[in-house]
Design a protein around this motif. Structure first.
Motif, PDB file in Angstrom:
ATOM      1  N   HIS A  75     -23.131 -38.117  29.829  1.00 33.69           N
ATOM      2  CA  HIS A  75     -23.282 -39.339  29.028  1.00 33.69           C
ATOM      3  C   HIS A  75     -22.341 -39.377  27.830  1.00 33.69           C
ATOM      4  CE1 HIS A  75     -25.743 -36.328  27.055  1.00 33.69           C
ATOM      5  NE2 HIS A  75     -25.757 -37.069  25.959  1.00 33.69           N
ATOM      6  N   GLU A  76     -21.797 -38.236  27.452  1.00 32.94           N
ATOM      7  CA  GLU A  76     -20.887 -38.170  26.316  1.00 32.94           C
ATOM      8  C   GLU A  76     -19.426 -38.033  26.739  1.00 32.94           C
ATOM      9  OE1 GLU A  76     -23.311 -36.259  22.594  1.00 32.94           O
ATOM     10  OE2 GLU A  76     -22.277 -34.877  23.953  1.00 32.94           O
ATOM     11  N   LEU A  77     -19.178 -37.250  27.784  1.00 29.89           N
ATOM     12  CA  LEU A  77     -17.814 -36.825  28.091  1.00 29.89           C
ATOM     13  C   LEU A  77     -17.123 -37.612  29.191  1.00 29.89           C
ATOM     14  CD1 LEU A  77     -18.285 -32.944  27.879  1.00 29.89           C
ATOM     15  CD2 LEU A  77     -17.588 -34.553  26.089  1.00 29.89           C
ATOM     16  N   ASP A  78     -17.885 -38.297  30.018  1.00 32.41           N
ATOM     17  CA  ASP A  78     -17.284 -39.048  31.121  1.00 32.41           C
ATOM     18  C   ASP A  78     -17.391 -40.548  30.843  1.00 32.41           C
ATOM     19  OD1 ASP A  78     -16.396 -38.748  34.211  1.00 32.41           O
ATOM     20  OD2 ASP A  78     -17.649 -40.528  33.939  1.00 32.41           O
ATOM     21  N   PRO A  79     -16.287 -41.282  30.861  1.00 33.63           N
ATOM     22  CA  PRO A  79     -16.322 -42.710  30.502  1.00 33.63           C
ATOM     23  C   PRO A  79     -17.251 -43.548  31.385  1.00 33.63           C
ATOM     24  CG  PRO A  79     -14.068 -41.887  30.481  1.00 33.63           C
ATOM     25  CD  PRO A  79     -14.904 -40.797  31.069  1.00 33.63           C
ATOM     26  N   VAL A  80     -17.281 -43.272  32.687  1.00 37.48           N
ATOM     27  CA  VAL A  80     -18.128 -44.059  33.590  1.00 37.48           C
ATOM     28  C   VAL A  80     -19.602 -43.827  33.271  1.00 37.48           C
ATOM     29  CG1 VAL A  80     -18.778 -44.475  35.996  1.00 37.48           C
ATOM     30  CG2 VAL A  80     -16.374 -44.060  35.399  1.00 37.48           C
ATOM     31  N   PHE A  81     -19.963 -42.575  33.094  1.00 36.17           N
ATOM     32  CA  PHE A  81     -21.359 -42.261  32.774  1.00 36.17           C
ATOM     33  C   PHE A  81     -21.731 -42.723  31.372  1.00 36.17           C
ATOM     34  CE2 PHE A  81     -20.919 -39.588  36.477  1.00 36.17           C
ATOM     35  CZ  PHE A  81     -22.201 -39.555  37.018  1.00 36.17           C
ATOM     36  N   ALA A  82     -20.786 -42.634  30.441  1.00 36.59           N
ATOM     37  CA  ALA A  82     -21.060 -43.087  29.077  1.00 36.59           C
ATOM     38  C   ALA A  82     -21.356 -44.579  29.044  1.00 36.59           C
ATOM     39  CB  ALA A  82     -19.883 -42.756  28.163  1.00 36.59           C
ATOM     40  N   ALA A  83     -20.577 -45.357  29.794  1.00 33.85           N
ATOM     41  CA  ALA A  83     -20.800 -46.798  29.834  1.00 33.85           C
ATOM     42  C   ALA A  83     -22.171 -47.135  30.424  1.00 33.85           C
ATOM     43  CB  ALA A  83     -19.702 -47.472  30.647  1.00 33.85           C
ATOM     44  N   PHE A  84     -22.585 -46.366  31.430  1.00 35.59           N
ATOM     45  CA  PHE A  84     -23.873 -46.579  32.075  1.00 35.59           C
ATOM     46  C   PHE A  84     -25.034 -46.218  31.142  1.00 35.59           C
ATOM     47  CE2 PHE A  84     -27.439 -45.464  34.794  1.00 35.59           C
ATOM     48  CZ  PHE A  84     -27.357 -46.331  35.869  1.00 35.59           C
ATOM     49  N   SER A  85     -24.799 -45.231  30.270  1.00 38.70           N
ATOM     50  CA  SER A  85     -25.877 -44.592  29.510  1.00 38.70           C
ATOM     51  C   SER A  85     -26.116 -45.174  28.124  1.00 38.70           C
ATOM     52  CB  SER A  85     -25.566 -43.096  29.351  1.00 38.70           C
ATOM     53  OG  SER A  85     -25.294 -42.489  30.587  1.00 38.70           O
ATOM     54  N   HIS A  86     -25.306 -46.132  27.700  1.00 35.02           N
ATOM     55  CA  HIS A  86     -25.429 -46.662  26.348  1.00 35.02           C
ATOM     56  C   HIS A  86     -25.498 -48.184  26.352  1.00 35.02           C
ATOM     57  CE1 HIS A  86     -23.679 -42.630  25.723  1.00 35.02           C
ATOM     58  NE2 HIS A  86     -24.359 -42.646  24.602  1.00 35.02           N
TER      59      HIS A  86
END
Length: 274
Positions: free
Chosen positions: A99-110
């Motif tokens: 959720h912090e380091l990967d852009p795809v997961f970060a976008a999903f998680s915030h």
């Protein structure tokens, strides 16, 4: 975001099921990104086996709090230590800072919808401590025994909350979650504690785990979000079907509570929120 009925249901049951929380294009994007991470993952650079039977405490695991690392299924290897199937079908999970380091997961998680939901659940000042992509591989997806998330991620007072998103349809056949409604009002049974690089499980209470009619399966469609209290007992059976059961989880606390210093997961600085 949550109306009074849903808030009361969460307080009473210790979990809440929200269908359609994420659209198909977002869940599919997360699955594609996870496949890409596994594709470039080199087991020679470091790896571990994840199992709830005997959770390892090697450097690969303990150093994953601020990293993106892959962990193998326990049944992925034969007696000679060779993979029984391709690497892509052998990974148990990716963790723990997606959720912090990967852009795809970060976008999903915030985003505001996450923050509003967390506030409704009693976390107005969230800190996101952990994220995991869970594969639950067909045929070898391991059983996750009855447990409480506060065993592994503890705060004082206890504000640990899990956010579990189904990225594929979850059924009894492919290892969906099972929960014990209302059992979050019971005691914390175990703590998984760390001293230096050594970890151990400490028994706090001998209350039996739920059995029989106390357990409810959560068969949900892709895009569904399940929120659950850190003291809620839950488990998932092994996946012996031909279908995977991909899911993505976030674990958060409220910043007004204190992250326990003997948790296995440690960071140089406290994490941000939604």
């Amino acid at each position: 975001m949550l109306n009074p009925v849903l808030r009361q249901r969460y307080r009473e049951d210790g979990y809440l099921v929200l269908p359609g929380f994420k659209p198909r294009h977002e869940t599919d994007a997360l699955r594609r990104r996870a496949e890409q991470i596994v594709e470039v993952f080199d087991p020679g650079a470091g790896s571990g086996v994840f199992t709830t039977h005997r959770q390892g405490a090697d450097d690969w695991f303990l150093g994953s709090a601020e990293r993106v690392r892959c962990f193998f299924e326990e049944e992925a290897f034969d007696a000679d230590g060779r993979l029984r199937q391709p690497k892509a079908q052998s990974i148990n999970k990716i963790g723990h800072a997606l959720h912090e380091l990967d852009p795809v997961f970060a976008a999903f998680s915030h985003g505001p919808i996450w923050a509003e939901l967390a506030a409704d659940l009693g976390l107005p000042q969230t800190q996101l401590w952990q994220s995991m992509f869970i594969f639950k591989q067909p045929g070898i997806g391991g059983e996750v025994h009855w447990h409480q998330d506060a065993t592994f991620l503890h705060s004082e007072p206890m504000t640990v909350t899990g956010f579990w998103v189904a990225l594929e349809d979850a059924t009894v056949d492919n290892g969906c979650l099972w929960v014990a409604p209302g059992a979050h009002r019971g005691p914390l049974r175990r703590r998984f504690v760390r001293a230096g690089d050594a970890v151990r499980t400490v028994t706090l209470d001998d209350t039996p785990w739920p059995q029989g009619a106390d357990a409810v399966p959560l068969e949900v469609a892709a895009g569904t979000l399940v929120c659950f209290h850190g003291l809620l007992p839950h488990y998932s059976a092994a996946n012996r079907s031909a279908a995977s059961r991909h899911a993505y989880t976030l674990h958060a606390i409220d910043a007004r509570s204190r992250w326990s210093s003997d948790n296995w997961l440690r960071r140089a600085t406290p994490p941000g929120g939604f």
